[in-house]
Design an enzyme around this catalytic site. Sequence first.
Site, PDB file in Angstrom:
ATOM      1  N   GLU A  80      68.476  53.918  68.582  1.00 16.63           N
ATOM      2  CA  GLU A  80      68.292  54.552  67.279  1.00 16.63           C
ATOM      3  C   GLU A  80      68.722  56.022  67.305  1.00 16.63           C
ATOM      4  OE1 GLU A  80      66.614  54.713  63.196  1.00 16.63           O
ATOM      5  OE2 GLU A  80      67.601  53.250  64.481  1.00 16.63           O
ATOM      6  N   THR A 110      77.198  51.410  50.175  1.00 11.90           N
ATOM      7  CA  THR A 110      76.660  51.719  51.494  1.00 11.90           C
ATOM      8  C   THR A 110      75.799  50.603  52.050  1.00 11.90           C
ATOM      9  OG1 THR A 110      75.675  53.526  52.788  1.00 11.90           O
ATOM     10  CG2 THR A 110      74.527  52.869  50.764  1.00 11.90           C
TER      11      THR A 110
END
Length: 512
Positions: free
Chosen positions: A377, A502
């Site tokens: 992440e 997106t």
Amino acid sequence: MARITAAVILTALCSGIVALPKNIPIDLKAHGKRADLPPAEERAQAVVDTFRTAWAGYYEYAFPNDELKPVSNGFSNSRNNWGASAVDALSTALVMRQKDIVNQILDYIPTINYYNTSTEVSLFETTIRYLGGMISGYDFLSGPLADLADNKTNVDALLEQSINLANALSYAFDTPSGVPYNILTFTDRGNTGSTNGLATVGTLVLEWVRLSDITGNATYAALTEKAESYLLNPSPASSEPFPGLLGMDIDPQTGRFLDARGGWVGGADSFYEYLIKMYIYDPSRYAAYRDRWVLAVDSTIEHLTSHPAPRPDLTFLTQYNGQTLDLVSEHLACFDGGNFILGGQVLGNQEYVDYGLELVNGCHETYIATATGIGPEVFGWDPARVPTDQAAFYNASGFYIQNGNYILRPEVMESFYYAYRATGDAKYQEWAWEAFLDINATTRVGSGYSGINNVNVEGGGGFKDFQESFWFAEVLKYSFLIHASEAEWQVGGDADEWVFNTEAHPFRVFEG
């Protein structure tokens, strides 16, 4: 990186419903050289099978709630209990031509009451997932995929529900500046929070402009274009520490920026993404957006480019606070390579394409360095901050892990897709296929797929018991399209007929 055995692949992907094709190469890096890929149609079908497995678990245990909790066979409602996974899955089911799932979703969408929710509503998340998903479905089903809808009334309902949702959200823009609030409370037509952000303001315009163009109601476009105007002409000047690169916090009362920190990272990312995509959508109306994207990209190349000390062959983008750089990036930021490549193709600028390919390579390295074959992440490469227990890892890989979660994010797969479409180089298909296998082997659990706790531990270090809706919308769509046959919605070149929002929902470009 851990290798995948045949038993692990079958256990990870199968739940008695589907299986990967039997001829999948087990070790794509055997003896330092990649084995031959299975045929493209088999790779594409394997992704379809994964989609159907994830959908079957969601439909049995969670539908019409927002998300599946695959470990406990429960459900979650993080997106207002409007069925986020169903709406987010529609455009992927369409491009995969999964007619039964398409019609399950189409039968459901007309029943949603978008005016009613007891939980806080994110203008940004609701726009990209729900509004984007329905508009994309309408574009497909009123166009090239019309044969997949059993009931034409349900196609009309996609547009009607898009209008209902935009109308329910539109009071967010009722501020002195026209910059909206992001977190809304429908029960009292209120909002929470005193500021908004660069991405959450700058990632609305594509969806709302498309809705205006379909309906002929210019109000939707006008609302978001006014908000966007404060981002195209930012003030104060100190909020733009490098030309085209902006701060992240904005005051909806005045439209003024409140800081000068940012980068191609979460909270800022999709603002830059939409600048070039609006130009693709309509070059005549949005040339100014193109110019701002070029300004931002040129500054990024000049000021944010970074090469880790132990791996100078890699390229990452730094974050910034003013003109002070921070050698940290995120999985979220790994869309950047794909966006550079897309813009470079559209503008005929090979420098942007080549630079984007360098960024794609850097993000690929964050995958292949870990025990699971999945990138973290958050990662850093500041030699002064290397954790003691990661020194050897840093020296070998060029980065260290700051947050080892993986929550089914799509950005690396997204950039593999754009890299392949631009170059035709099969290595990007290989990278995507390997990532797909590793993600399946690690995240498959119970009735679906779950986020994991640590990408650098064999097996992922435990499950989060949460299957994000963007797993359907993005990860599986990009994983499929990179192996799928040609179609008008595939990106590629200077005359794209579709542009992806997106959340990876494709829209028809404006045709006048």
